[in-house]
Design an enzyme around this catalytic site. Structure first.
Site, PDB file in Angstrom:
ATOM      1  N   ASP A   1      43.299  41.611  34.815  1.00  0.00           N
ATOM      2  CA  ASP A   1      42.644  40.666  33.901  1.00  0.00           C
ATOM      3  C   ASP A   1      43.198  40.755  32.491  1.00  0.00           C
ATOM      4  OD1 ASP A   1      41.655  43.139  33.269  1.00  0.00           O
ATOM      5  OD2 ASP A   1      39.542  42.594  33.332  1.00  0.00           O
TER       6      ASP A   1
ATOM      7  N   GLU B   1      38.190  42.169  23.163  1.00  0.00           N
ATOM      8  CA  GLU B   1      38.207  40.712  23.308  1.00  0.00           C
ATOM      9  C   GLU B   1      36.900  40.071  22.829  1.00  0.00           C
ATOM     10  OE1 GLU B   1      40.756  40.755  27.469  1.00  0.00           O
ATOM     11  OE2 GLU B   1      38.605  41.091  27.523  1.00  0.00           O
TER      12      GLU B   1
HETATM   13  P1  NAD Z   1      36.325  51.754  36.365  1.00  0.00           P
HETATM   14  O1  NAD Z   1      37.324  52.479  35.522  1.00  0.00           O
HETATM   15  O2  NAD Z   1      34.896  52.140  36.306  1.00  0.00           O
HETATM   16  O3  NAD Z   1      36.774  51.867  37.917  1.00  0.00           O
HETATM   17  C1  NAD Z   1      38.081  51.654  38.357  1.00  0.00           C
HETATM   18  C2  NAD Z   1      38.297  52.461  39.635  1.00  0.00           C
HETATM   19  O4  NAD Z   1      39.590  52.130  40.156  1.00  0.00           O
HETATM   20  C3  NAD Z   1      38.275  53.976  39.423  1.00  0.00           C
HETATM   21  O5  NAD Z   1      37.335  54.572  40.290  1.00  0.00           O
HETATM   22  C4  NAD Z   1      39.704  54.404  39.731  1.00  0.00           C
HETATM   23  O6  NAD Z   1      39.776  55.686  40.315  1.00  0.00           O
HETATM   24  C5  NAD Z   1      40.130  53.325  40.710  1.00  0.00           C
HETATM   25  N1  NAD Z   1      41.580  53.154  40.833  1.00  0.00           N
HETATM   26  C6  NAD Z   1      42.500  53.118  39.849  1.00  0.00           C
HETATM   27  N2  NAD Z   1      43.737  52.916  40.381  1.00  0.00           N
HETATM   28  C7  NAD Z   1      43.561  52.811  41.724  1.00  0.00           C
HETATM   29  C8  NAD Z   1      44.456  52.600  42.810  1.00  0.00           C
HETATM   30  N3  NAD Z   1      45.760  52.464  42.621  1.00  0.00           N
HETATM   31  N4  NAD Z   1      43.930  52.538  44.067  1.00  0.00           N
HETATM   32  C9  NAD Z   1      42.590  52.693  44.280  1.00  0.00           C
HETATM   33  N5  NAD Z   1      41.707  52.911  43.284  1.00  0.00           N
HETATM   34  C10 NAD Z   1      42.189  52.959  42.018  1.00  0.00           C
HETATM   35  O7  NAD Z   1      36.507  50.200  36.036  1.00  0.00           O
HETATM   36  P2  NAD Z   1      35.497  49.000  36.339  1.00  0.00           P
HETATM   37  O8  NAD Z   1      34.547  48.810  35.223  1.00  0.00           O
HETATM   38  O9  NAD Z   1      34.968  49.127  37.723  1.00  0.00           O
HETATM   39  O10 NAD Z   1      36.523  47.792  36.280  1.00  0.00           O
HETATM   40  C11 NAD Z   1      37.551  47.680  37.223  1.00  0.00           C
HETATM   41  C12 NAD Z   1      38.534  46.622  36.779  1.00  0.00           C
HETATM   42  O11 NAD Z   1      37.895  45.329  36.805  1.00  0.00           O
HETATM   43  C13 NAD Z   1      39.046  46.811  35.354  1.00  0.00           C
HETATM   44  O12 NAD Z   1      40.435  46.571  35.346  1.00  0.00           O
HETATM   45  C14 NAD Z   1      38.324  45.757  34.549  1.00  0.00           C
HETATM   46  O13 NAD Z   1      39.062  45.336  33.431  1.00  0.00           O
HETATM   47  C15 NAD Z   1      38.178  44.667  35.582  1.00  0.00           C
HETATM   48  N6  NAD Z   1      37.059  43.738  35.334  1.00  0.00           N
HETATM   49  C16 NAD Z   1      37.279  42.423  35.567  1.00  0.00           C
HETATM   50  C17 NAD Z   1      36.259  41.530  35.389  1.00  0.00           C
HETATM   51  C18 NAD Z   1      36.480  40.081  35.692  1.00  0.00           C
HETATM   52  O14 NAD Z   1      35.645  39.248  35.366  1.00  0.00           O
HETATM   53  N7  NAD Z   1      37.565  39.744  36.347  1.00  0.00           N
HETATM   54  C19 NAD Z   1      34.998  41.966  34.955  1.00  0.00           C
HETATM   55  C20 NAD Z   1      34.791  43.320  34.753  1.00  0.00           C
HETATM   56  C21 NAD Z   1      35.828  44.214  34.954  1.00  0.00           C
END
Ligand code: NAD
Length: 346
Positions: free
Chosen positions: A227, A56
């Site tokens: 997101d 993006e």
């Molecule tokens: P990451 O991959 O480092 O961590 C995600 C975690 O979620 C992992 O530890 C995984 O084991 C866990 N997980 C997956 N499915 C699960 C479930 N069903 N139950 C419990 N735990 C589960 O990712 P990240 O960098 O921490 O990002 C997390 C999410 O936040 C991503 O989807 C990312 O796109 C989103 N994000 C959103 C914003 C925003 O502004 N809204 C900003 C950054 C990241």
């Protein structure tokens, strides 16, 4: 010359400033930038989707500065030893169009996402909130915890991740931060008794991280992980029961939890709450939901805050990103000079 903030540079700066003050500094900027919402050029982000993720571009501009962030979202990446979310970005002067700062933004995104979430919660969560459930203990999670303590007074964390290694990492990282951390055996157990619930999982699917029966009266939900089109975390029934707050409806309707709802589903824009045009939380029993997707102005605020911190420093790396011929119209001289030198050497 353009200031370059690489990973090492930013890590050093965040260490000097402190994670908590850094998040508070960005939150201040986001709040004041959202309060002058009308001053910004805004657009939903450009997104290029593939089966494994999304790439993006997120722009924003006021009359003085333009910014953009390049960011991906690839939930499978952690299995390859790569970040799910990786980013870099640019801040430029509007009057000349010249970039003033090129920065890493993976770490900066985690800081700004925590800042936005905690800022929203200050308007939307109950005042006496002390316990937060966090579902998903990946890259964003510790920043969220620290942001919520700084801005809301969260002391107890009830946490759950499908991967025990993520829970162990989270515990180690926050061991000296003074939180009471309770590792739950499931998402429902983590949510039980929490004032605030943060969902920050990564899965390219319409997941149900929170089902309707898990959410009691008065909870504030900080829904961060959904997101992207086809990537959500909340059961639609929760959205119907609660009041939903968004950054920029045009983008959130495509990417947020509300992609599951009709196109005219009522939402409140956060900036209107910040300026006092719309109510935040109205009653202690209300379920409030911040349907966070991340918006370009938050990156603009983070880059502006960063630039303010480092402006005038002599010890920073600078990149020759933009040409500097003696005569701006004589761009050709840059290659002609090289050619002459090469010819002389031959
Ligand atoms: P990451 O991959 O480092 O961590 C995600 C975690 O979620 C992992 O530890 C995984 O084991 C866990 N997980 C997956 N499915 C699960 C479930 N069903 N139950 C419990 N735990 C589960 O990712 P990240 O960098 O921490 O990002 C997390 C999410 O936040 C991503 O989807 C990312 O796109 C989103 N994000 C959103 C914003 C925003 O502004 N809204 C900003 C950054 C990241």
């Amino acid at each position: 010359m353009t200031i370059y903030m690489g990973v090492e540079d930013l890590c050093r700066l965040v260490e000097q400033v402190g994670v908590e003050p850094f998040i508070l500094g960005i939150a201040d900027r986001i709040e004041s930038d959202f309060r002058r919402w009308e001053a910004f050029d805004k657009a939903p982000r450009y997104a290029s989707h593939s089966p494994d993720g999304v790439i993006e571009l997120m722009p924003a501009a006021d009359r003085a500065r333009f910014s953009f962030k390049y960011v991906n979202g690839h939930p499978k990446n952690t299995k390859l030893g790569l970040q799910t979310v990786a980013a870099f970005g640019v801040l430029a002067n509007v009057d000349t169009g010249y970039p003033v700062l090129l920065s890493e933004m993976t770490l900066l995104t985690a800081l700004r996402t925590a800042a936005t979430s905690a800022l929203a919660a200050r308007y939307l969560a109950r005042r006496n909130s002390r316990t937060m459930a966090i579902i998903g203990l990946g890259a964003q999670s510790e920043f969220q915890a620290i942001g919520f303590r700084a801005m809301l007074g969260i002391e107890r964390l009830q946490v759950w991740d499908v991967d025990p290694a993520a829970t162990a990492k989270f515990r180690v990282n926050l061991a000296d931060q003074g939180f009471e951390i309770v590792a739950a055996a499931s998402a429902p157990e983590a949510v039980l008794g929490a004032d605030v619930v943060t969902t920050v999982t990564a899965d390219k699917a319409q997941a149900t991280i929170l089902s309707d029966n898990m959410i009691g009266a008065g909870i504030h939900i900080n829904a961060v992980g959904g997101d992207c089109p086809g990537k959500t975390e909340l059961a639609p029934a929760i959205l119907s029961r609660g009041t939903v707050f968004v950054e920029y409806p045009e983008q959130t309707r495509i990417e947020g939890e509300i992609q599951q709802m009709p196109a005219d589903f009522p939402v409140t824009e956060l900036w209107r709450v910040f300026v006092g045009e719309a109510a935040g939380r109205r009653t202690a029993d209300e379920i409030t939901i911040f349907d966070s997707v991340g918006f370009g102005i938050e990156d603009f605020s983070a880059l502006s805050y960063l630039h303010e911190l480092i402006e005038g420093r002599e010890d920073l790396r600078r990149l020759d990103l933009i040409v500097e011929p003696n005569d701006p119209r004589d761009l050709f001289s840059l290659v002609a000079r090289r050619r002459t030198v090469q010819q002389q050497a031959a």
